[in-house]
Scaffold this motif. Structure first.
Motif, PDB file in Angstrom:
ATOM      1  N   ASN A  30       0.653  -1.178   0.066  1.00 51.12           N
ATOM      2  CA  ASN A  30      -0.162   0.132  -0.255  1.00 51.12           C
ATOM      3  C   ASN A  30       0.652   1.581   0.058  1.00 51.12           C
ATOM      4  OD1 ASN A  30      -2.013  -1.397   0.036  1.00 51.12           O
ATOM      5  ND2 ASN A  30      -2.210  -1.390   2.451  1.00 51.12           N
TER       6      ASN A  30
ATOM      7  N   ARG B 108      -5.678  -0.515   2.134  1.00 50.77           N
ATOM      8  CA  ARG B 108      -5.480  -0.269   0.486  1.00 50.77           C
ATOM      9  C   ARG B 108      -7.433  -0.130   0.496  1.00 50.77           C
ATOM     10  NH1 ARG B 108      -4.249  -2.924  -4.425  1.00 50.77           N
ATOM     11  NH2 ARG B 108      -2.784  -3.312  -3.586  1.00 50.77           N
TER      12      ARG B 108
ATOM     13  N   ASN C 182      -6.883   4.054  -0.082  1.00 52.37           N
ATOM     14  CA  ASN C 182      -6.265   4.710  -0.889  1.00 52.37           C
ATOM     15  C   ASN C 182      -7.291   4.597  -2.630  1.00 52.37           C
ATOM     16  OD1 ASN C 182      -4.340   4.610   0.294  1.00 52.37           O
ATOM     17  ND2 ASN C 182      -2.926   3.323   0.048  1.00 52.37           N
TER      18      ASN C 182
END
Length: 559
Positions: free
Chosen positions: A418, A505, A508
């Motif tokens: 990540n 994750r 993002n």
């Protein structure tokens, strides 16, 4: 399950206001450290926030093990939206600040807003003070810590600060503590700089009483009695091995072995080490206070990553030159890995590999954003076209020193991590050199069957960052010891780590990251199939995104 104790303290540095909030439910679920900070950041930082904006937050957090006397626990976590990658990023620093932070009685301290003037924020168990410090404008890290000690009687062990690089929003500026320890990767120092916060201090006498099982002393004893080469050479003990197998990036990643390795390897670092160095409560003592009296250079390190970035990647074969680069980065407050790689890219564009005078001059220009340093301060992903060099980054973060073209599982880890091309997200390299027992080792060539191992190691590293327990405890912190210390089944603990990775994750993803960002600047065999396997192992979508229903309390699905 063992977890950290204490409320969240939110500090609005613009309004000079503070709020305490109970986060017991988050602590009970996420243990501490990176896990707790990630959950809070996911829910409190807007998905469309500007990393340099007032709406971004910086979370300092500690774990339950920082109330213990066990080795490998002198560390703490910092989480924010990275100005280098544009994604949520956690960075981990050692030293001596973590227990002073715990003494405030808070589990997490959040800094938000933007100050109108340069300030030092003093956090104690009795309140928060905002101190205007206009005279510290442009001050180096040592100058800042000296001021705080002279004025407030607080040593560097109480201080997290930025240097000129952070004030100038260098996108890979570090937050420094104990002067030479860094929350390094991702540019979190630039986030504090954007908030006009020069330093934060932590002090008090309210450390939570967390009952740590006696097994902590078994770990501590084993760390003290272990005869490990890292006690003499730190992480540079791997330099010769990396070079031998062809995993040492050289001349801005154009080569994989360095003919001058004997001038910068662990033996050379060991010769310059002049005393033991450690972190709080740790008997392993793997740090590297080094000195060269002839040239008047003194620093802590360099560690292996810096030996690569400012050594082989810049074609420098003198360890004292690397020590000087290391010291400059610590003084100005910059990540040594990214700064060294940035300088290597500049040397490649100028055909000046090995020019140490230019290297040191360029480091100073970057920190001050002077001349070409202003462009270089943006990071490789943003300037590579201007310089006509290849873009050696993943998600904007440049590569660490264990090369994935040779260690293919580490390459897969760089692609899916990540926070970008960071070696500590899985430490897959340890199984591929190998640095583990032969029966645990993996063939470094190929990706078949590697995805499940990447997933497991991502979860294990996230668990360590929740604890918080140092990466170098690998030989000492067995699954059985984790279970004994944290009062939970190891699979249950790994599930906590998995949730942390998934929250990062998911955050993002909301900022536009997907499969197209899980890539590499080189080809690996069956890479796309390995990506498919990785997503399947995590039960994510084929495009690399996390299904919203996986994320409990998700603001996007709350209605």
């Amino acid at each position: 399950m063992l977890h950290v104790e204490g409320p969240l303290l939110t500090v609005d540095v613009g309004a000079h206001e503070t709020v305490e909030t109970s986060v017991d439910d988050v602590l009970e679920t996420f243990i501490g450290g990176r896990g707790v900070a990630t959950r809070l950041a996911h829910d409190r930082i807007p998905f469309d926030a500007d990393p340099f904006g007032a709406e971004n937050s910086v979370f300092f957090s500690t774990g339950p093990m920082q109330t213990s006397n066990m080795s490998f626990t002198g560390r703490m976590n910092c989480t924010s939206l990275s100005p280098l990658t544009g994604g949520l990023l956690s960075s981990n620093a050692g030293g001596f600040m973590s227990r002073n932070f715990a003494d405030t009685g808070y589990s997490v301290v959040e800094f938000t807003g933007t100050s109108d003037e340069l300030v030092v924020v003093h956090v104690t168990d009795e309140g928060v003070e905002f101190e205007p410090v206009p005279d510290l404008d442009g001050a180096t890290v040592p100058e800042t810590t000296t001021y705080i000690e002279d004025t407030h009687g607080l040593s560097a062990e109480h201080v997290a600060c930025i240097g000129p690089a952070g004030e100038n929003r260098v996108r890979f500026a570090s937050i420094m503590t104990t002067e030479s320890r860094a929350f390094g990767r991702g540019g979190l120092g630039a986030v504090l700089g954007a908030k006009n916060v020069k330093a934060v201090t932590f002090a008090g006498d309210s450390r939570p009483q967390v009952e740590i099982p006696p097994i902590q002393m078994d770990v501590h004893r084993d760390a003290a009695t272990s005869d490990h080469i890292m006690k003499e050479q730190g992480t540079t003990s791997v330099t010769d091995l990396a070079n031998e197998v062809g995993a040492l990036p050289t001349r801005y990643f154009s080569e994989l072995q360095f003919e001058g390795v004997n001038g910068i390897n662990g033996d050379r670092v060991g010769e310059k080490k002049y005393k033991r160095g450690t972190c709080s409560a740790c008997a392993f003592a793997c740090k590297l206070p080094t000195r060269d009296e002839e040239r008047g250079v003194e620093t802590e390190g360099p560690e292996y990553e810096t030996v690569m970035s400012f050594g082989s990647n810049c074609a420098v074969d003198d360890i004292v030159d690397v020590m000087q680069s290391n010291e400059l980065c610590d003084r100005y407050g910059m990540d040594t890995i990214t700064c060294g790689n940035v300088v290597a890219a500049y040397l490649a564009s100028e055909d000046e590999f090995g020019n140490t005078a230019l290297i040191h001059e360029t480091v100073e220009k970057i920190a001050k954003r002077e001349d070409e340093g202003d462009l270089l301060a943006e990071g490789i992903d943003r300037f590579h076209e201007d310089l006509g060099v290849d873009n050696w980054t993943v998600k904007g973060l440049d590569f660490a020193a264990h090369d994935g073209r040779t260690l293919n599982g580490q390459g897969l880890s760089y692609a899916v991590a990540n926070r970008g091309a960071d070696h500590m997200f899985t430490t897959m390299y340890a199984w591929e050199y190998p640095l583990v027992a032969q029966e645990e080792a993996l063939n470094p060539t190929g990706l078949e069957g590697k995805a499940p191992h990447v997933v497991k190691q991502e979860n294990a590293r996230a668990l360590e960052d929740c604890g918080i327990v140092c990466r170098f405890s690998r030989s000492f912190m067995t699954p059985e010891r984790f279970e004994g210390l944290f009062d939970a089944d190891y699979d249950e603990l790994l599930a906590v780590g998995s949730t942390v990775v998934e929250l990062e994750r998911h955050f993002n993803n909301q900022r536009g990251f997907d499969r197209t960002d899980d890539t590499l600047p080189y080809d690996l065999p069956d890479f796309e199939a390995a990506l498919d396997d990785y997503y399947a192992q995590r039960d994510w979508n084929e495009d690399g995104t996390v299904p919203n229903e996986h994320v409990s309390d998700d603001p996007a699905t709350a209605d």
